[in-house]
Each structure stands twice: as C-alpha cells, then as structure tokens.
Design a protein around this motif. Sequence first.
Motif, mmCIF file in Angstrom:
data_model
loop_
_atom_site.group_PDB
_atom_site.id
_atom_site.type_symbol
_atom_site.label_atom_id
_atom_site.label_comp_id
_atom_site.label_asym_id
_atom_site.label_seq_id
_atom_site.Cartn_x
_atom_site.Cartn_y
_atom_site.Cartn_z
ATOM 1 N N TYR A 1 84.844 -7.312 36.144
ATOM 2 C CA TYR A 1 84.027 -7.846 37.228
ATOM 3 C C TYR A 1 84.297 -9.330 37.440
ATOM 4 O O TYR A 1 84.386 -9.803 38.575
ATOM 5 N N GLU B 1 72.684 -6.304 45.724
ATOM 6 C CA GLU B 1 72.972 -6.571 44.313
ATOM 7 C C GLU B 1 71.698 -6.911 43.546
ATOM 8 O O GLU B 1 71.477 -6.412 42.442
ATOM 9 N N PHE C 1 77.150 -5.164 41.264
ATOM 10 C CA PHE C 1 78.101 -6.153 41.766
ATOM 11 C C PHE C 1 78.823 -5.482 42.919
ATOM 12 O O PHE C 1 79.483 -4.466 42.735
#
Length: 135
Positions: free
Chosen positions: A72, A116, A122
């Motif tokens: 991420y 989010e 995410f």
Amino acid sequence: QFFTKGVGDFHYPHEWGVDTLPLGNQELSFALGKDGSTRRKLARASGCILEYVGNVAYMAGTIPERMRARDYLTWLMKQRTSAVHVDTSGRTDISVVAIPHEMRGMTKASVLRDVERETGTFCFFQGDTSTSNAL
C-alpha cells in the motif's frame, strides 16, 4: 536522524516482526498526510502498525500485514509521479470496483477519502484517474 542512521529496506523473516522502508523527504510528507491521516489510513487498511521515525517507515505485525503495508505504501508513492497499475489476481485484500463509462474522470479524490474513512480501506484508481475504469 540519529535513530535511523544506516537503517535500510529490511524484511524480517519471522511470523511477527518489524520491517523498515526508508523514504525520501517528499515521500515522507506524502506518506504522512495532513496530521498523519494517510499513515493512519494505510495502517488501518493493512492491519499493520505503521509509524515513521525520521525518514524510515516501520511496519510491525504479521508477515501478511507487513506485506500489505509495504504494498500500500509503495502504491501510494507511485501515485505521486505516475498511474498505478496493480496485478489483483490472487489477492484477497483487494476489491475492484468498475466505474461506468459516463462516470470516468468525475469521481473526486475527496469522495474517495470519505469512503476510506468510513470503511477503513485504501482506495485508488487503477491507471490514469481521468480515464480509469476501475477503482
């Protein structure tokens, strides 16, 4: 920088541990976000403890949590300079949402940030934000 001098990109090989990833100044600012909001978002979405000391990201958790946090964070950094393309095959932590043709380029980043916050995820566009057909 005393505590992070000489700290490099490190993957701890055991089930629970701490990985490190050095960041540049601009990357750190982007990865931190306003009042640490981006750091908290990535930690929540990955299930990993994510903290920054100096210019180093420390990721604490199980191997899968640390792998998600690193992925991420890497995808977030890519967003700064180019379109993000992720191979989603075999990933259980990713849901691809199709964007109807007439809605492409109309979805605002602020709306994604709201999603989010509400879902602990995410979100990003797969490819160019103005032409992407997947979120």
